[in-house]
Enzyme design. Structure first.
Site, PDB file in Angstrom:
ATOM      1  CD  GLN A 170      -3.062  -1.035   2.221  1.00 33.71           C
ATOM      2  OE1 GLN A 170      -3.318  -2.074   2.803  1.00 33.71           O
ATOM      3  NE2 GLN A 170      -3.644   0.102   2.544  1.00 33.71           N
ATOM      4  NE  ARG A 198     -13.812   0.478   3.526  1.00 32.30           N
ATOM      5  CZ  ARG A 198     -14.230  -0.018   2.377  1.00 32.30           C
ATOM      6  NH1 ARG A 198     -14.175  -1.304   2.163  1.00 32.30           N
ATOM      7  NH2 ARG A 198     -14.700   0.770   1.446  1.00 32.30           N
ATOM      8  CB  CYS A 199      -9.513   2.218  10.585  1.00 37.92           C
ATOM      9  SG  CYS A 199      -8.880   3.005  12.051  1.00 37.92           S
ATOM     10  CD  GLU A 252      -9.412   4.550   5.898  1.00 39.98           C
ATOM     11  OE1 GLU A 252      -9.334   5.664   6.431  1.00 39.98           O
ATOM     12  OE2 GLU A 252      -8.454   3.937   5.439  1.00 39.98           O
TER      13      GLU A 252
END
Ligand code: FES
Ligand code: FES
Lengths: 164, 806
Positions: free
Chosen positions: B237, B384-385, B760
Site C-alpha cells: 500500500q 479500513r480506518c 473508511e
C-alpha cells in the site's frame, strides 16, 4: 512424483499436458496455462475467487485436482467475451453498475453469475443473492454486483432468443 | 461566432470532471480477467518460498534440522535465523519503532510465527519440504490476556528487551509493557467527573479482527546479479516507503531498488506493513540468484499478517442532569501482540485515538493508552480506518448511548444537545485536534427525517408490547451513530512514518496532442484512482478525463509518496493532483496570452480553454495550448508543459456522517436480521458519486462483519481458533443487507478542491451503528453494554442472561 497425461478443453481450445496428479486445477490453469483470470483467495472452497465453469456447472478450481477435470470442458472469465472482443453482457453490466472495485473477486463472480443466469434466467434479487453466496467480495458490499446481475439477465435472455 | 461555442455546461460535462459518475477505466481489464496481481507474475527461473511456522504461541526453539527437507527433489534452500544473522537480517525494524524477528531467533512469541523459509522449484515441493523441517520446541507459559501480561509474575515475553526501561515511546514500567501515551488534562477531567451530576462508566472491548482482503499478501523479489538491481513486486500500500525501508535494512542503495505495486486485490490496511515474507524473499533471491515468489495462504494471512483493533477501553463520561456532557475520561489497555508493529505515524503510538471526543463539544478530556506485549500476532493496522479512529468512534458512540440510558434520554436527543455547532468550526477539541469544518445538526436532522425516526421508535414500542404479551419472540433495535473521522495524514510537522513525512505527490505531463499522464505516490487497491484522479485533473486543466492516464505504484517512475491507507489518497494525493494541475494551468495561461497577443492578466480560464476577458469568442483551447507548448518558441518560457507537486497538507480533514439501522433480534436463536441501513456521509466535495457510494457499501459490509461476528480469537494456549474462512466471518451476499446512501456537502476549507476522503467512514460509523442497534433491542430489559462481536451465540447469551428464555 510421476506425472499423468491430462487433456481438456479450456475456453474452446484443446489442451494437453503432463501434470502431477495432485496438481490442483487452479494451479494448472494459472501456472501451466497462464490463465490467470481465476484467482486464489482461500484454497479452501470458501471464497469463490477461483470459480470456473466446468461442463455446465460452477466449480471451485482450488478444490479439484486437474486429474478430476480430465476430459472436461472448462470456461473461465477469459472465455466469456465474443470472438470479436465484444464483452459479455455480464462484463458490461459489472462495469456499468460499478459491480467491482479491486477486481479480485470479479472473474469468479462473473463466471458464477454466467452459470446462475443459465440456471435461472430471470431471478429475483433474493435468488441472485443466494445464487452468489459461494463467492465472497470484500470491497463492494454486493449491492452493485446484485444490480449488475439483475441488469444482465434480460440482455442475456434477449441474446439467447435472437440466437434461436 | 458566439453561438458556435458550446455552452460551458456542455463542455464541462464532456470533461467528466469533478462530480461526474464516470465509469471506471480499470474495469475493462478486470472484467475480462486481465488484472495483473502479484501472484500472476511469472518470471523466467522463478522459484517459490514459504514458511515453516510455529505451532506454539510461546516456546524456545531448541534446534532446527533441515536435512530431510533439503533432500526433497526441487528444494533449493532452507533459511533460518542463523543464515540471516550474518547479514543482520534476522530481525527487522517495525513501523512503530520496535523490532521484530524475521525468522525465529531462539524463541517464538505467537502461533504461526515464521521459523524457517523454504525455497523450492515449485509450490508443491515447497509444501512437501515444510513438512519435513524438524523443529525442536520447548513450550513456555503463554499469556494472551493483556491484563494478565502486566501482572508482576507474568512470563517475560521479550527477553531481547531485558533491562530496557525506555522504549520508542517513553518509559516501560513492566517487562511486557510497551508504552503509556497520554493526552489531555487528567487532573481537570477527574475533577469534573468527581463533581458531576451524572457519570456513566463502562469497559468497552473492541475485539481483535483482521482486514482479510480477498487477495492475501505476497511478493516477487528479483535480484539481478549483473546490474546489482533489486526489483520487488508486491502487495504494497506504500511502495516508496517499502523501497526506503528495504534499502535501510538490506544496505542496497535506494537507487538500485525498484518497488512495484501491481494491481492489488484489496488492502484495507493489511498491506501497509513490512512482513518477514518480503525480507526472506529478497534474501532468497540474493542467495539463489533467481526470482523468488512468496504468497501467503489464507491461514497465514489471518494468523500472522496485520491484525487490527484489540483495544480494551475503560471509559467514564460525565454530564449535567439535563444532558450536557462535561467531561470524558478513557484508559486503554492495548494488546499489541508479540512485537509492536502497529502502523501508525511515529509520534502517535495509539494512532489518532484522541479523536475519541467524537462529534461532541466536550470541554475537558483525558486519554491514556498502555501498549502491552502478549503471545499474539503483531500488527495493529488501520483496518479500513485512519489509525485507531474506528476504536475511538466506537468508544464514544457507545459511551453516549450508555450515558443516554443513565439520563433516561433518547440517544438522538443527547447527541443533538452536545454536537459541536456549525459556528464553532474550526473547532479545537479538548484532546488537541482542530476540526476543519462540519454541520452536524443538519446531517442528523436529514437522517432522522429520511428514516422517520419517531415512527421507528413508535413501531419499536409496539413491538416491545407484543413481545411482552408473548405474541412475538423478536425485539426491534434501532442503532444510531454519528461519527467524526480524522483522515488525510498528514501534516509533515507532526506526521511521519519512520521519519518519512506524510506528504504526497503528483507529476503531470501534458503531451503535445493535448492528452496527459499523471503519476502519483499513492496506489489504488480498488478505490478507482485511475478514474477519480483523472477527474480532479480534468476539472483543473480542462483536458477530458478520458484523455488522461493515471499511473501509480512504480517507484522508478512515480514521484515519492507515502501511499494509500487511512483515507489519505484524496485528501493528500488528490490535493497534490489539483496543485500540480494549477501549475500547468498557470503556464498554460501565459502560453494562451502569448498566442492571443494579450497580457497574461487579460485571459481567463473557462472549463477547457483560456479566453480573453470580455471577448469569449477569442480563445485558445487547452489542446491548442498544449501543442503550442511544444512547437513555439515563446519568449521567457521553457518549452514543454509539465508540473510536479509535493503536497504537505496544512491540517487533517474531518469527514462525518449520520448512520441509522433497524434490526430484528430473535431472542431464541440470537439471529439479528438487519432490515434497514441508512448512511448519510459528508465527505466534503464529491469527486465521483458512483465510486463514493461503492465505497460506502463496502465499508458498511466490513462494519457489519466486525460488529456481528468477525473476530481473531485465541484459546488459553494461544491457538488461533478463527484461522480459516470457515470460522472467520465474512458476510456473503445473503447476510448483507441493502443500503440506502445519502449525503450532505461541507467542503474542507483547507483542501484545494474541498474533498475530505470517504473510504473508511462507513467502517468507522458502521460498527457503532450495528452494535448500538443490538444493545438498543435489549435496553428495555436493563442491558447497557455487551462486548462485540454480536454473533448468534453471544446474542443468545445476552437474552439468556436477561432471563428472556423463561
Ligand atoms: S480459492 Fe477457491 S474458493 Fe477460495
Ligand atoms: S471487488 Fe474486491 S473483492 Fe470484490
Amino acid at each position: 512424483m510421476s506425472k499423468m497425461h491430462v487433456k481438456l478443453t479450456v475456453n474452446g481450445k484443446a489442451v494437453e499436458a503432463l501434470a502431477e496428479p495432485r496438481t490442483l486445477l487452479i494451479h494448472f490453469l494459472r501456472e501451466e496455462l497462464g490463465i490467470t483470470g481465476p484467482h486464489i483467495g482461500c484454497e479452501s472452497s470458501h471464497c469463490g475467487a477461483c470459480t470456473v465453469d466446468m461442463g455446465g456447472r460452477s466449480v471451485k478450481a482450488c478444490t479439484m485436482f486437474v486429474a478430476q477435470a480430465n476430459g472436461a470442458e472448462i470456461t473461465t472469465v477469459e472465455g466469456l467475451a465474443a470472438a470479436d472482443g465484444t464483452l459479455h453482457p455480464l462484463q458490461e453490466a459489472f462495469r456499468e453498475h460499478h459491480g467491482l472495485q479491486c477486481g479480485y473477486c470479479t472473474p469468479g463472480m462473473i463466471t458464477r453469475a454466467y452459470r446462475l443466469l443459465q440456471e435461472n434466467p430471470s431471478p429475483t434479487e433474493a435468488e441472485v443473492r443466494f445464487g452468489l453466496a459461494g463467492n465472497l467480495c470484500r470491497c463492494t458490499g454486493y449491492q452493485n454486483i446484485v444490480k449488475a446481475v439483475l441488469a444482465a439477465a434480460p440482455v442475456m435472455q434477449a441474446q439467447k432468443e435472437a440466437a434461436e | 461566432m458566439n453561438e458556435m461555442i458550446p455552452p460551458a455546461g456542455d463542455r464541462a460535462a464532456a470533461l467528466k470532471g469533478l462530480g461526474s459518475s464516470r465509469k471506471r477505466v480499470e474495469d475493462v481489464r478486470f472484467t475480462q480477467g486481465k488484472g495483473a496481481y502479484v501472484d500472476d507474475i511469472k518470471l523466467k527461473d522463478m522459484v517459490f518460498g514459504d514458511f515453516v511456522r510455529s505451532p506454539y504461541a510461546h516456546a524456545r526453539v531448541v534446534s532446527v534440522n533441515k536435512e530431510a527437507a533439503l533432500a526433497v527433489p526441487g528444494v533449493i534452500a532452507v533459511l533460518t535465523a542463523e543464515d540471516l544473522a550474518p547479514l543482520g537480517l534476522h530481525w527487522m525494524p517495525t513501523l512503530a519503532g520496535d523490532r521484530q524477528m524475521v525468522l525465529a531467533d531462539g524463541k517464538v512469541l505467537y502461533q504461526g510465527q515464521e521459523v524457517a523459509f523454504v525455497v523450492a522449484e515449485n509450490r508443491y515441493a515447497c509444501a512437501d519440504a515444510i513438512e519435513l523441517v524438524e523443529v525442536d520446541y520447548e513450550a513456555l507459559p503463554v499469556v494472551t490476556d493483556p491484563f494478565k501480561a502486566l501482572e508482576p509474575d507474568a512470563p517475560v515475553l521479550r527477553e531481547d528487551l531485558a533491562g530496557k526501561t525506555e522504549g520508542a515511546h517513553g518509559p516501560r514500567r513492566h517487562h511486557n509493557h510497551i508504552f503509556l501515551w497520554e493526552q489531555g488534562d487528567r487532573a481537570a477531567t477527574e475533577a469534573v467527573i468527581d463533581g458531576a451530576d451524572v457519570v456513566a462508566e463502562e469497559r468497552i472491548h473492541y475485539h481483535r479482527t483482521h482486514p482479510c482482503p480477498l487477495e492475501t499478501c505476497g511478493c516477487v523479489a528479483s535480484m539481478d546479479k549483473i546490474t546489482g538491481k533489486l526489483t520487488l513486486w508486491g502487495t504494497f500500500q506504500a511502495p516508496h516507503a517499502v523501497r526506503t525501508v528495504a534499502s535501510l535494512i538490506s544496505g542496497i542503495a535506494e537507487h538500485n531498488i525498484r518497488v512495484i505495486s501491481p494491481d492489488i486485490g484489496g488492502g484495507f490496511g493489511n498491506k501497509v506493513g513490512v512482513y518477514p515474507g518480503y525480507v526472506c524473499s529478497i534474501v532468497a533471491s540474493i542467495v539463489t540468484g533467481r526470482p523468488v515468489k512468496w504468497v501467503e495462504d489464507r491461514m497465514d494471512n489471518l494468523m500472522t499478517t496485520a491484525f487490527a483493533r484489540d483495544y480494551w477501553m475503560d471509559g467514564r463520561i460525565a454530564a449535567t442532569k439535563d444532558g450536557r456532557i462535561t467531561g470524558l475520561w478513557c484508559h486503554v489497555t492495548a494488546d499489541h501482540g508479540g512485537f509492536d508493529a502497529c502502523a501508525d505515524p511515529t509520534k502517535f503510538p495509539a494512532g489518532f485515538f484522541n479523536i475519541c471526543t467524537g462529534s461532541y463539544d466536550i470541554p475537558v478530556a483525558y486519554v491514556g493508552v498502555d501498549g502491552v506485549y502478549t503471545n499474539k500476532a503483531p500488527g495493529g493496522v488501520a483496518y479500513r480506518c485512519s489509525f485507531r479512529v474506528t476504536e475511538a468512534a466506537y468508544f464514544i458512540e457507545r459511551m453516549v448511548d450508555i450515558l443516554a440510558i443513565k439520563l433516561g434520554m433518547d440517544p438522538v436527543e443527547l447527541r443533538l444537545k452536545n454536537f459541536i455547532r456549525k459556528d464553532q468550526f474550526p473547532y479545537h477539541s479538548a484532546l488537541g485536534w482542530e476540526y476543519d469544518s462540519g454541520d452536524y445538526h443538519t446531517a442528523m436532522e436529514q437522517a432522522l427525517a429520511a428514516v422517520d425516526y419517531k415512527g421507528l421508535r413508535a413501531e419499536q414500542a409496539e413491538r416491545l408490547e407484543a413481545f411482552k404479551r408473548g405474541e412475538s419472540r423478536s425485539l426491534m433495535g434501532v442503532g444510531v451513530a454519528f461519527f467524526t473521522e480524522i483522515v488525510g495524514a498528514g501534516p509533515v510537522k507532526n506526521c511521519d512514518i519512520l521519519g518519512l513525512g506524510m506528504f504526497d505527490s503528483c507529476e503531470i505531463r501534458i503531451h503535445p496532442t493535448g492528452s496527459a499522464i499523471a503519476r502519483l505516490g499513492t496506489i489504488s487497491q480498488g478505490q478507482g484512482h485511475a478514474t477519480t484522479f483523472a477527474q480532479i485533473l480534468a476539472s483543473e486543466i480542462g483536458i477530458p478525463a478520458d484523455d488522461i492516464t493515471v499511473e501509480e505504484g512504480d517507484t522508478d517512475t512515480a514521484p515519492y509518496g507515502l501511499g494509500t491507507y487511512g483515507s489519505r489518497s484524496t485528501p493528500v494525493a488528490g490535493a497534490a493532483t489539483a496543485m500540480a494541475g494549477r501549475k500547468i494551468r498557470a503556464k498554460a495561461q501565459m502560453i494562451a496570452a502569448y498566442l492571443l497577443e494579450v497580457h497574461d492578466d487579460d485571459v481567463e480560464f473557462d472549463v477547457d480553454r483560456f479566453q480573453i476577458k470580455g471577448a469569449p469568442e477569442r480563445f485558445k483551447t487547452m489542446k491548442e495550448i498544449a501543442f503550442a507548448a511544444y512547437n513555439q518558441a515563446i519568449p521567457g518560457l521553457e518549452p514543454g508543459l509539465e508540473a510536479v507537486s509535493y503536497y504537505d497538507p496544512p491540517n487533517m480533514t474531518y469527514p462525518f456522517g449520520a448512520y441509522i439501522c433497524v434490526m430484528d433480534v430473535d431472542v431464541d436463536t440470537g439471529v439479528c436480521d438487519v432490515r434497514r441501513v441508512y448512511a448519510l456521509d459528508d465527505c466534503g466535495t464529491r469527486i465521483n458519486p458512483m465510486i463514493i457510494e461503492g465505497q460506502v457499501h463496502g465499508g458498511l459490509t466490513e462494519a457489519l462483519a466486525i460488529a456481528m461476528g468477525q473476530e481473531i480469537a485465541y484459546d488459553e494456549d494461544g491457538n488461533v481458533t478463527t484461522g480459516t474462512l470457515m470460522d472467520f466471518f465474512i458476510p456473503t451476499a445473503v447476510e448483507t443487507p441493502h443500503y440506502e446512501t445519502d449525503h450532505t456537502v461541507t467542503p474542507s476549507p483547507h483542501h484545494p478542491i474541498g474533498a475530505k476522503g470517504v473510504g473508511e467512514s462507513p467502517n468507522v460509523g458502521g460498527v457503532p451503528m450495528f452494535s448500538n442497534a443490538v444493545m438498543d433491542a435489549f435496553k428495555p430489559f436493563g442491558l447497557t453494554h455487551a462486548h462485540m462481536p454480536h454473533d448468534h451465540w453471544r446474542v443468545w447469551r445476552i437474552a439468556n442472561g436477561l432471563g428472556l428464555h423463561g
